[in-house]
Enzyme design. Structure first.
Site, PDB file in Angstrom:
ATOM      1  CG  ASN A  13       6.089  -3.900   1.327  1.00  0.00           C
ATOM      2  OD1 ASN A  13       6.327  -4.080   2.825  1.00  0.00           O
ATOM      3  ND2 ASN A  13       6.189  -4.752   0.651  1.00  0.00           N
ATOM      4  CD1 TRP A  14       3.029   0.439   5.728  1.00  0.00           C
ATOM      5  CD2 TRP A  14       3.815   0.728   8.047  1.00  0.00           C
ATOM      6  NE1 TRP A  14       1.937   0.801   6.069  1.00  0.00           N
ATOM      7  CE2 TRP A  14       2.311   0.632   7.880  1.00  0.00           C
ATOM      8  CE3 TRP A  14       4.130   0.414   9.575  1.00  0.00           C
ATOM      9  CZ2 TRP A  14       1.225   0.764   8.758  1.00  0.00           C
ATOM     10  CZ3 TRP A  14       3.560   1.246  10.306  1.00  0.00           C
ATOM     11  CH2 TRP A  14       1.917   0.783   9.920  1.00  0.00           C
ATOM     12  CE  LYS A  15       7.604  -1.701  -1.585  1.00  0.00           C
ATOM     13  NZ  LYS A  15       8.098  -2.016  -2.549  1.00  0.00           N
ATOM     14  CG  HIS A  98       8.356  -7.201  -2.216  1.00  0.00           C
ATOM     15  ND1 HIS A  98       9.268  -6.935  -2.886  1.00  0.00           N
ATOM     16  CD2 HIS A  98       7.237  -6.863  -2.289  1.00  0.00           C
ATOM     17  CE1 HIS A  98       8.443  -6.024  -3.246  1.00  0.00           C
ATOM     18  NE2 HIS A  98       7.278  -5.785  -3.180  1.00  0.00           N
ATOM     19  CD  GLU A 100      11.194  -3.184  -3.232  1.00  0.00           C
ATOM     20  OE1 GLU A 100      10.710  -3.402  -2.235  1.00  0.00           O
ATOM     21  OE2 GLU A 100      10.334  -2.442  -4.143  1.00  0.00           O
ATOM     22  CD  GLU A 170       3.987  -6.814  -5.327  1.00  0.00           C
ATOM     23  OE1 GLU A 170       3.344  -5.844  -4.910  1.00  0.00           O
ATOM     24  OE2 GLU A 170       5.098  -7.118  -4.509  1.00  0.00           O
ATOM     25  N   GLY A 176       6.898   0.934  -7.202  1.00  0.00           N
ATOM     26  CA  GLY A 176       7.291   1.834  -7.045  1.00  0.00           C
ATOM     27  C   GLY A 176       7.759   2.475  -8.218  1.00  0.00           C
ATOM     28  CB  SER A 216       2.553   2.025  -9.448  1.00  0.00           C
ATOM     29  OG  SER A 216       3.442   2.131  -9.296  1.00  0.00           O
ATOM     30  N   GLY A 236       2.627  -0.313  -2.218  1.00  0.00           N
ATOM     31  CA  GLY A 236       4.212  -0.009  -1.242  1.00  0.00           C
ATOM     32  C   GLY A 236       3.429   1.339  -0.831  1.00  0.00           C
ATOM     33  N   GLY A 237       4.058   2.404  -1.066  1.00  0.00           N
ATOM     34  CA  GLY A 237       4.117   4.081  -1.331  1.00  0.00           C
ATOM     35  C   GLY A 237       3.102   4.794  -0.902  1.00  0.00           C
TER      36      GLY A 237
HETATM   37  P1  PGA Z   1       4.092   0.295  -4.976  1.00  0.00           P
HETATM   38  O1  PGA Z   1       4.929  -1.628  -4.289  1.00  0.00           O
HETATM   39  O2  PGA Z   1       2.775   0.003  -4.572  1.00  0.00           O
HETATM   40  O3  PGA Z   1       5.084   1.880  -4.700  1.00  0.00           O
HETATM   41  O4  PGA Z   1       4.173   0.305  -6.112  1.00  0.00           O
HETATM   42  C1  PGA Z   1       4.254  -2.630  -3.911  1.00  0.00           C
HETATM   43  C2  PGA Z   1       4.888  -3.541  -3.351  1.00  0.00           C
HETATM   44  O5  PGA Z   1       5.972  -2.923  -3.409  1.00  0.00           O
HETATM   45  O6  PGA Z   1       4.640  -4.581  -2.438  1.00  0.00           O
END
Ligand code: PGA
Length: 256
Positions: A13-15, A98, A100, A170, A176, A216, A236-237
């Site tokens: 997920n490149w957000k 998600h 977010e 998640e 994050g 993470s 994510g990251g």
């Molecule tokens: P993260 O994000 O790997 O940076 O914790 C995961 C996500 O939000 O899907």
């Protein structure tokens, strides 16, 4: 929708990161490193503006493309929104719900269920995010929250749709933060969700659904999760670094 076996799934997920040229370069790099394998499917989810370029770059590659969100109406006066009809052909998967989006954009369980419905109508596979906040975690509500979000998201889903549905557990506090959930705890919550789905649709049907872990994830901790009954990762990251992401895919492959 087309039937496919239950492979492990790794989703990057490149957000809201990377310009179109940057996203295209990352896709080119990943394309060289991630090849077709039996047990694992890899997906990257760029921003809407990069979807076209990334999907062109990854055409005929081992990597599938996903969107990060969708709006449930088909078309009309919804400035700034993108429908499932528009995503068809560009995205095989789409992340929905998600945390977010739930937290910063007020997305409700009802919105999530309608988005899932719209995606299935257009043959796009939803990846539905569920998971508790830190407060809920401290209150011992991890399973309750995950199951209730899963229940809401499945409102319009039939037994036949199940093989096209993926959940991503998640925990919000793990996203994050650099502090992944303990693999045992993730497995516990995932089992509770599986149990709920079995009660709803029966054992056989429920076995078709994939449940990933996200929060993470990196190349190192992926090994611990892969020893558990977990169908892959939402990353994510670490998905923005082509070497780290490739390593996560390789680790998953070794254990699949
Ligand atoms: P993260 O994000 O790997 O940076 O914790 C995961 C996500 O939000 O899907």
């Amino acid at each position: 929708m087309a039937k496919e076996g239950k492979k492990k799934l790794i989703v990057g997920n490149w957000k809201m990161n990377l310009t179109v040229p940057e996203a295209t370069i990352l896709a080119e790099r990943l394309k060289k490193e991630i090849v077709f394998v039996d047990g694992v499917e890899t997906v990257v989810a760029p921003s809407f503006v990069s979807l076209y370029s990334v999907s062109e770059t990854l055409a005929d590659s081992a990597i599938s493309v996903g969107a990060q969100d969708v709006f449930y109406e088909e078309n009309g006066s919804y400035t700034g929104e993108v429908s499932a009809a528009m995503l068809r052909g560009l995205a095989k998967y789409c992340i929905v719900g998600h945390s977010e989006r739930r937290i910063y954009f007020g997305e409700s369980d009802r919105d999530v269920s309608q988005k899932v419905k719209a995606l299935l109508t257009y043959d796009i596979k939803p990846i539905i995010c569920i998971g508790e906040t830190l407060r809920e975690h401290s209150d011992g509500l991890s399973k309750v929250v995950a199951v209730s979000e899963a229940e809401a998201a499945l409102r319009f889903v039939t037994k036949e749709d199940l093989e096209n549905i993926t959940f991503a557990y998640e925990p919000v506090w793990a996203i994050g933060s650099g502090k992944a959930c303990h693999p045992d705890d993730a497995e516990n919550v995932i089992q509770a969700v599986q149990k709920f789905i079995k009660a709803l649709f029966g054992d056989k049907a429920a076995d078709k659904i994939r449940i990933l872990y996200g929060g993470s994830v990196n190349a190192e901790n992926a090994k611990g999760f892969m020893k558990k009954n977990i169908d892959g990762f939402l990353v994510g990251g670490a998905s923005l670094d082509h070497e780290e992401f490739t390593e996560i895919v390789k680790t998953t492959l070794k254990s699949s």
